[in-house]
Design an enzyme around this catalytic site. Structure first.
Site, mmCIF file in Angstrom:
data_model
loop_
_atom_site.group_PDB
_atom_site.id
_atom_site.type_symbol
_atom_site.label_atom_id
_atom_site.label_comp_id
_atom_site.label_asym_id
_atom_site.label_seq_id
_atom_site.Cartn_x
_atom_site.Cartn_y
_atom_site.Cartn_z
ATOM 1 N N ASN A 176 0.865 -1.177 0.000
ATOM 2 C CA ASN A 176 0.000 0.000 0.000
ATOM 3 C C ASN A 176 0.901 1.226 0.000
ATOM 4 O OD1 ASN A 176 -1.775 2.061 0.495
ATOM 5 N ND2 ASN A 176 -2.390 1.359 2.541
ATOM 6 N N TRP A 177 0.941 1.900 -1.144
ATOM 7 C CA TRP A 177 1.870 3.030 -1.277
ATOM 8 C C TRP A 177 1.322 4.326 -0.683
ATOM 9 C CZ3 TRP A 177 3.821 2.234 -7.056
ATOM 10 C CH2 TRP A 177 4.512 1.009 -7.114
ATOM 11 N N LYS A 178 0.071 4.274 -0.211
ATOM 12 C CA LYS A 178 -0.548 5.447 0.439
ATOM 13 C C LYS A 178 -0.355 6.695 -0.426
ATOM 14 C CE LYS A 178 -0.142 3.125 4.845
ATOM 15 N NZ LYS A 178 0.002 3.196 6.296
ATOM 16 N N HIS A 205 -9.488 1.085 4.918
ATOM 17 C CA HIS A 205 -8.210 1.232 5.618
ATOM 18 C C HIS A 205 -8.409 2.128 6.841
ATOM 19 C CE1 HIS A 205 -4.085 2.345 6.517
ATOM 20 N NE2 HIS A 205 -3.729 1.266 5.857
ATOM 21 N N GLU A 265 -6.785 4.474 7.993
ATOM 22 C CA GLU A 265 -6.570 5.906 7.748
ATOM 23 C C GLU A 265 -7.826 6.537 7.146
ATOM 24 O OE1 GLU A 265 -2.936 5.337 5.608
ATOM 25 O OE2 GLU A 265 -1.974 4.734 7.480
ATOM 26 N N GLU A 323 -5.245 -5.050 10.441
ATOM 27 C CA GLU A 323 -4.196 -4.053 10.676
ATOM 28 C C GLU A 323 -4.466 -3.340 12.003
ATOM 29 O OE1 GLU A 323 -2.217 -2.707 6.763
ATOM 30 O OE2 GLU A 323 -4.008 -1.500 7.020
ATOM 31 N N GLY A 327 2.686 2.109 10.839
ATOM 32 C CA GLY A 327 3.623 3.213 10.725
ATOM 33 C C GLY A 327 4.357 3.543 12.019
ATOM 34 N N SER A 372 3.596 -2.360 10.206
ATOM 35 C CA SER A 372 5.050 -2.451 10.376
ATOM 36 C C SER A 372 5.638 -3.810 9.955
ATOM 37 C CB SER A 372 5.451 -2.106 11.808
ATOM 38 O OG SER A 372 5.052 -0.781 12.125
ATOM 39 N N GLY A 413 5.101 1.254 4.668
ATOM 40 C CA GLY A 413 6.438 1.834 4.509
ATOM 41 C C GLY A 413 7.440 0.969 3.773
#
Ligand code: 13P
Length: 251
Positions: free
Chosen positions: A9-11, A95, A97, A167, A173, A213, A235
């Site tokens: 997931n490149w966000k 997600h 976020e 998650e 993160g 992570s 990440g």
């Protein structure tokens, strides 16, 4: 019987050129990752170009969100069929976020999941508890509510196009991964929920990814757990070398 799935997931990172460059770097590194499905999820604007770059590789494309209507006066939204048109096989839905910053709820997750599957996409539906919820021992009730709400009314056939991603919000993160046992405990709980909702056969075949992570150093331990079928990587998916190392967890 469950083919492991590693998704990056490149966000909100990378331009079109940077996204294409990353895939081009990744391709030779994962050429020999047999028996693993690999997915990358760039920003919307890079999808189509990244899809072109994936050609001739086993890398599949995902979007990071979608809307639930096919078309109409919905300024700013992107329909599942347009993601399909851009080359997506998957879409990430719910997600944390999006739940945290963009008002995503189990109700919208449910609508998006149904629309995505109806359009021929596989949905990666995310669930996970916050630190406060874990510390107050609400992890299982939070996950149960998210799964029941997010997947309400799906047929077993529709659910066969769903991947669940666990998650824990406190692990995203932060560099703090859930321990293998902590992750396995929740994954097993999720699989039991799926048994209740869709039956044993469906539960045996659904893939449940862990996210939070994930790194080359911890992926092996996580993937050795019986109910962990893959990873949703943030990440560490932004660099070809670390993502490729995660994809080759079994070599
Ligand atoms: P990190 O791997 O950066 O913790 O992000 C996890 C994540 O949110 C993937 O969707």
């Amino acid at each position: 019987m469950r083919i492991p799935l590693i998704a990056g997931n490149w966000k909100l990172y990378k331009t079109i050129a940077e996204s294409v460059a990353l895939v081009n770097e990744l391709k030779p590194l994962v050429e020999n990752s047999a028996g693993v499905q690999i997915v990358v999820a760039p920003v919307f604007t890079a999808l189509s170009r990244v899809f072109d770059a994936t050609e001739g590789s086993q890398i599949k494309l995902a979007a990071q969100d979608c809307y639930w209507e096919e078309e109409g006066a919905f300024t700013g939204e992107v329909a599942p069929k347009l993601l399909k048109d851009a080359g997506c096989s998957y879409v990430i839905i719910g997600h944390s976020e999006r739940r945290q910053y963009f008002g995503e709820t189990d109700v919208t997750v449910n609508k998006k999941t149904k629309a995505a599957v109806a359009a021929g996409l596989d949905a990666i539906v995310c669930v996970g508890e916050s630190l406060a919820e874990r510390e107050s021992e609400q992890t299982f009730s939070v996950i149960e509510k998210q799964i029941q709400g997010g997947l309400a009314g799906l047929s077993a056939e529709a659910f066969s196009h769903v991947v669940i991603a666990y998650e824990p919000v406190w692990a995203i993160g932060t560099g703090k991964t859930a321990s293998d046992a902590q992750a396995q405990e929740v994954h097993a709980f999720i699989r039991q929920l799926v048994v209740r909702l869709f039956g044993q056969a469906v539960a045996d075949s659904v893939r449940i990814l862990y996210g939070g992570s994930v790194k080359p150093e911890n992926v092996k331990g996580l993937m050795s757990q019986p109910d962990i079928d893959g990873a949703l990587v943030g990440g560490a998916s932004l660099k070809a070398e670390s993502f490729a190392a995660i994809c080759s967890f079994n070599s």
